[in-house]
Each structure stands twice: as C-alpha cells, then as structure tokens.
Design a protein around this motif. Structure first.
Motif, PDB file in Angstrom:
ATOM      1  N   ASN A  14       2.678  14.244  -6.613  1.00 46.84           N
ATOM      2  CA  ASN A  14       4.161  13.830  -6.712  1.00 46.84           C
ATOM      3  C   ASN A  14       4.179  12.272  -7.432  1.00 46.84           C
ATOM      4  OD1 ASN A  14       5.238  16.163  -5.697  1.00 46.84           O
ATOM      5  ND2 ASN A  14       4.797  15.604  -3.912  1.00 46.84           N
ATOM      6  N   GLY A  15       2.987  11.771  -7.775  1.00 54.50           N
ATOM      7  CA  GLY A  15       2.968  10.252  -8.019  1.00 54.50           C
ATOM      8  C   GLY A  15       3.695  10.270  -9.429  1.00 54.50           C
ATOM      9  N   GLY A  31       0.934  -1.143   0.071  1.00 60.17           N
ATOM     10  CA  GLY A  31       0.075   0.036  -0.003  1.00 60.17           C
ATOM     11  C   GLY A  31       0.986   1.246  -0.083  1.00 60.17           C
ATOM     12  N   VAL A  32       1.939   1.252   0.704  1.00 60.37           N
ATOM     13  CA  VAL A  32       2.984   2.437   1.001  1.00 60.37           C
ATOM     14  C   VAL A  32       3.546   2.513  -0.568  1.00 60.37           C
ATOM     15  CG1 VAL A  32       4.771   3.338   1.952  1.00 60.37           C
ATOM     16  CG2 VAL A  32       3.185   2.278   3.243  1.00 60.37           C
ATOM     17  N   ILE A  33       4.031   1.679  -1.127  1.00 65.40           N
ATOM     18  CA  ILE A  33       4.453   1.584  -2.535  1.00 65.40           C
ATOM     19  C   ILE A  33       3.751   2.231  -3.470  1.00 65.40           C
ATOM     20  CG2 ILE A  33       5.417   0.451  -4.402  1.00 65.40           C
ATOM     21  CD1 ILE A  33       6.789  -1.571  -2.279  1.00 65.40           C
ATOM     22  N   TRP A  34       2.438   1.746  -3.729  1.00 68.67           N
ATOM     23  CA  TRP A  34       1.476   2.461  -4.454  1.00 68.67           C
ATOM     24  C   TRP A  34       0.844   3.778  -4.184  1.00 68.67           C
ATOM     25  CZ3 TRP A  34       0.205   0.518  -9.212  1.00 68.67           C
ATOM     26  CH2 TRP A  34       0.790  -0.573  -9.483  1.00 68.67           C
ATOM     27  N   GLN A  35       0.951   4.146  -3.023  1.00 66.70           N
ATOM     28  CA  GLN A  35       0.830   5.331  -2.571  1.00 66.70           C
ATOM     29  C   GLN A  35       1.599   6.325  -3.430  1.00 66.70           C
ATOM     30  OE1 GLN A  35       0.714   5.785   1.811  1.00 66.70           O
ATOM     31  NE2 GLN A  35      -1.543   6.198   1.606  1.00 66.70           N
ATOM     32  N   LEU A  36       3.069   5.958  -3.415  1.00 66.80           N
ATOM     33  CA  LEU A  36       4.017   6.828  -4.313  1.00 66.80           C
ATOM     34  C   LEU A  36       3.648   6.630  -5.796  1.00 66.80           C
ATOM     35  CD1 LEU A  36       7.156   5.422  -2.407  1.00 66.80           C
ATOM     36  CD2 LEU A  36       6.166   7.444  -2.100  1.00 66.80           C
ATOM     37  N   VAL A  37       3.092   5.675  -6.146  1.00 65.03           N
ATOM     38  CA  VAL A  37       2.627   5.687  -7.539  1.00 65.03           C
ATOM     39  C   VAL A  37       1.354   6.586  -8.002  1.00 65.03           C
ATOM     40  CG1 VAL A  37       1.592   4.122  -9.350  1.00 65.03           C
ATOM     41  CG2 VAL A  37       3.560   3.457  -7.904  1.00 65.03           C
ATOM     42  N   SER A  87      -4.189  21.181 -11.634  1.00 64.58           N
ATOM     43  CA  SER A  87      -5.826  21.236 -10.966  1.00 64.58           C
ATOM     44  C   SER A  87      -6.544  20.091 -11.564  1.00 64.58           C
ATOM     45  CB  SER A  87      -6.509  22.559 -11.402  1.00 64.58           C
ATOM     46  OG  SER A  87      -6.499  22.662 -12.799  1.00 64.58           O
ATOM     47  N   ASN A  88      -6.335  19.404 -12.650  1.00 63.76           N
ATOM     48  CA  ASN A  88      -6.795  18.410 -13.376  1.00 63.76           C
ATOM     49  C   ASN A  88      -6.241  17.073 -12.924  1.00 63.76           C
ATOM     50  OD1 ASN A  88      -4.582  18.719 -14.847  1.00 63.76           O
ATOM     51  ND2 ASN A  88      -5.608  18.217 -17.030  1.00 63.76           N
ATOM     52  N   ALA A  89      -5.366  17.273 -11.876  1.00 63.04           N
ATOM     53  CA  ALA A  89      -4.734  15.647 -11.617  1.00 63.04           C
ATOM     54  C   ALA A  89      -5.747  14.999 -10.806  1.00 63.04           C
ATOM     55  CB  ALA A  89      -3.523  16.125 -10.661  1.00 63.04           C
ATOM     56  N   ILE A  90      -5.592  13.542 -11.282  1.00 65.86           N
ATOM     57  CA  ILE A  90      -6.534  12.703 -10.584  1.00 65.86           C
ATOM     58  C   ILE A  90      -5.890  12.191  -9.055  1.00 65.86           C
ATOM     59  CG2 ILE A  90      -7.514  10.530 -10.925  1.00 65.86           C
ATOM     60  CD1 ILE A  90      -7.140  10.628 -14.026  1.00 65.86           C
ATOM     61  N   ASP A  91      -7.184  12.561  -8.229  1.00 65.46           N
ATOM     62  CA  ASP A  91      -6.505  11.923  -6.920  1.00 65.46           C
ATOM     63  C   ASP A  91      -6.908  10.554  -6.829  1.00 65.46           C
ATOM     64  OD1 ASP A  91      -6.071  11.695  -4.319  1.00 65.46           O
ATOM     65  OD2 ASP A  91      -7.590  13.095  -3.595  1.00 65.46           O
ATOM     66  N   TRP A  92      -6.063   9.652  -7.282  1.00 69.47           N
ATOM     67  CA  TRP A  92      -6.322   8.135  -7.430  1.00 69.47           C
ATOM     68  C   TRP A  92      -6.887   7.725  -6.036  1.00 69.47           C
ATOM     69  CZ3 TRP A  92      -6.673   6.201 -12.117  1.00 69.47           C
ATOM     70  CH2 TRP A  92      -5.841   7.213 -13.188  1.00 69.47           C
ATOM     71  N   PHE A  93      -6.526   7.780  -4.987  1.00 67.50           N
ATOM     72  CA  PHE A  93      -6.724   7.044  -3.661  1.00 67.50           C
ATOM     73  C   PHE A  93      -7.722   7.835  -3.115  1.00 67.50           C
ATOM     74  CE2 PHE A  93      -2.741   4.193  -3.015  1.00 67.50           C
ATOM     75  CZ  PHE A  93      -3.421   3.333  -3.901  1.00 67.50           C
ATOM     76  N   LEU A 115       1.040  10.987 -16.945  1.00 68.36           N
ATOM     77  CA  LEU A 115      -0.095  11.458 -17.797  1.00 68.36           C
ATOM     78  C   LEU A 115       0.233  13.003 -17.929  1.00 68.36           C
ATOM     79  CD1 LEU A 115      -2.701   9.653 -15.697  1.00 68.36           C
ATOM     80  CD2 LEU A 115      -2.140   8.934 -18.006  1.00 68.36           C
ATOM     81  N   GLY A 116       1.122  13.429 -17.396  1.00 69.25           N
ATOM     82  CA  GLY A 116       1.463  14.953 -17.549  1.00 69.25           C
ATOM     83  C   GLY A 116       0.318  15.995 -16.850  1.00 69.25           C
ATOM     84  N   THR A 117      -0.029  15.322 -15.466  1.00 68.18           N
ATOM     85  CA  THR A 117      -0.994  16.272 -14.944  1.00 68.18           C
ATOM     86  C   THR A 117      -0.637  16.449 -13.386  1.00 68.18           C
ATOM     87  OG1 THR A 117      -2.212  14.118 -13.964  1.00 68.18           O
ATOM     88  CG2 THR A 117      -3.107  15.282 -16.137  1.00 68.18           C
ATOM     89  N   SER A 118       0.618  15.978 -13.113  1.00 63.93           N
ATOM     90  CA  SER A 118       1.078  16.156 -11.735  1.00 63.93           C
ATOM     91  C   SER A 118       1.213  17.684 -11.280  1.00 63.93           C
ATOM     92  CB  SER A 118       2.664  15.334 -11.678  1.00 63.93           C
ATOM     93  OG  SER A 118       3.126  15.414 -10.426  1.00 63.93           O
TER      94      SER A 118
END
Length: 322
Positions: free
Chosen positions: A163-164, A152-158, A176-182, A170-173
């Motif tokens: 900063n993922g 889980g910690v590793i994939w939080q970095l992804v 404002s349009n960056a996806i909050d995956w978690f 995807l070029g959104t880091s």
C-alpha cells in the motif's frame, strides 16, 4: 602668597586620580556579588552539573566498567571479570559487527556527499530573498522537528510493499513484482538513507542559512566589482568565509551518521541489511538474549569513535580563541 602652594583640602593630584578611582569604585560595585547572588549562581551551576553527572557521565562510567565483565543483567552476584574478551569477541567473532561498521561508513558518506549538499543548495536558493522564503524554510525544516521514530513511521507508509505511495506511483502496488523497499536487504539501506536525508537536509539548510546571513556583504560586492560570476563568488568568496560553519556541519554530519538508530530500529530492529553499531548496542542490552558486557563493549567502541570529531572540533575552537 606663592601660586605654587596647593589649595587647602585639595590634593595636588586630585584632578588626575579622582576619575580613575571613580571608575575602579564603579567596577568594584558591579563585580561584587551578594550572598544571595552566590547562592543562586551556585544552584544554577550545581543542578545542571548534577543532572549531567547522573544521566551522562555515571552511565558512561558504568558502561565502560561493564564492558570488561560478563553479566546476563540479572543478579549482581553473576558479574564476572572478562578482561578484554568482549572487545576481542566483537572484533573477531561477532558476525554483525563489520557489516555494521560498513553501513555506518556508507551512512556517513551518503549524508556527507548527498544530504549535506542538498541542504546547502536549499540554503543558497532561499537566501536569494525569493517570495515566500519563510514558508519554504518552514516546510523544509518541519522534518527536523519530528523525531526519527516518527520519520521512520512516515517513510514506512511511503515504502510499504502493498500500500505504499512509491509502489503505487511505479504501478507495482499489490503485484508480485512490487519492491519490498524495507524488506529487501539489497535496497533497504538506501531506502533508509533517503528517509534520513529528508530530515538531515533541513537541519543543514538552517545552519547554512545562518552562515550566509553572517557573511559580510562587502565581500560579494568586491567580487562583483572584480567581474566574478555568482558561482565564482560563492565558491571562492562566500563558501570559504563560512569556514566555522563548515567545520560545525562536518562534525554534526559525522555524529549523526554514528548515532543513526531510530529509523533502522523502527524498520526492522537493525537487522537484515540494516545493521548499525548503535542498533547492535541496543540488541545486546535490551531483550531476552541480552549480553550486557558485549553491548557495553559496543557502546564504548561507538563512544570512542564519536569522540574523535568532537575532540577535533574542540581543539580547533580553543586554539582559535587562544
């Protein structure tokens, strides 16, 4: 002197019985245990049994008993009999329960129809004796050796929004349009399932590799002689021959989907779209707002659901042996 008379000191049936008696005597010597052996065997059986009773069956029994009570986890004098009210509350009046059941079903389907086939594909490819096969096996099996918390910690970095690695690709880091995956409840379950697949596929790969090694090579040769292609040979000959492994993997996949907890708890403690039954158990058993009876009822429900595939597997195993 008549030749029919037996020789003095030699029994007539000595030639017939002596070897058998020697074998029986040898067997008795092998099977006889000394007092020291019995003590050692008793200790070897008693210690694991005691540990199992203290760490597994005793807590299980206490959980079942507490599921019929109302208790805040403080003084034992506050325990009150609640009957089936905890179970009734879970089923009818506890909002996160049915979403958690739905998420567990999705988790099962995802592992069963996506993660498991990926593990099977990896096993088939690595069974072709390609160069560096052992290295690839080690790479794919490495996530299995990691705890789900660390996964889980590793994939939080992804999946990190700012900063993922994924948003960076995807070029959104940082935009404002960056996806909050978690953080987004619409996508965080699927993001967590990808992380779980990363670990589960390696485990399935190792199991199927062992199964493929155990398939009789003559079956493949016979199929090749009959003109079957590689795909036909696998699905019509090799895969059915691995039926015992397939049953084990089905049971493991079901249990893994039910006991999934670590990843979602590391992400957001099993809330905001990541509700799972196992996470609900911990939420009610640990923390300031703990409700021991409710958490125990959820744990018993999870236990009963988990026992279904286990009992099915044991029944099939013992029936096959008999």
């Amino acid at each position: 002197m008549s030749s029919d008379l037996p020789l003095v000191g030699v029994r007539p049936d000595a030639g017939e019985r002596t070897p058998a008696r020697r074998r029986k005597a040898g067997n008795r010597k092998v099977s006889r245990l000394t007092s020291r052996d019995k003590v050692v065997l008793g200790i070897m059986v008693a210690i694991p049994t005691l540990i199992e009773l203290l760490l597994v069956w005793l807590p299980t029994g206490l959980s079942i008993g507490l599921s019929f009570t109302k208790w805040n986890g403080l003084a034992l004098s506050n325990i009150r009999n609640a009957g089936l009210s905890n179970y009734s509350f879970v089923v009818h009046d506890y909002p996160p329960f049915w979403p958690a059941v739905r998420h567990n079903i999705i988790w099962l389907l995802f592992l069963g129809f996506i993660a498991t086939p990926i593990g099977l594909l990896l096993a088939v490819l690595l069974d072709q004796k390609i160069k560096g096969s052992r290295i690839y096996q080690s790479i794919f099996f490495t996530p299995v050796m990691l705890s789900l918390v660390l996964v889980g910690v590793i994939w939080q970095l992804v999946y990190s929004r700012d900063n993922g690695i994924l948003n960076h690709l995807l070029g959104t880091s940082g935009k404002s349009n960056a996806i909050d995956w978690f953080g987004d409840s619409n996508v965080n379950l699927w993001a967590a399932l990808v992380a779980a697949t990363w670990r589960h596929a390696g485990y399935i790969m190792i199991l199927y590799l062992a199964g493929l090694k155990g398939v009789d090579p003559s079956l493949r040769e016979a199929a090749a002689i009959d003109g079957a292609s590689a795909v036909q040979t696998f699905f019509r000959v090799v895969f059915p021959a691995m039926r015992p492994i397939n049953i084990v993997i089905v049971v493991i996949t079901i249990i893994e989907s039910l006991r999934a907890f670590d990843i979602v708890y590391v992400i957001n403690r099993g809330t905001n779209g990541l509700e799972l039954i196992s996470a609900l158990v911990i939420q009610n058993l640990v923390g300031e707002g703990q409700i021991i009876g409710l958490g125990s009822a959820l744990a018993v429900i999870l236990l009963v659901i988990s026992l279904v595939p286990i009992i099915f597997y044991l029944v099939r195993t013992f029936r096959k042996e008999s």
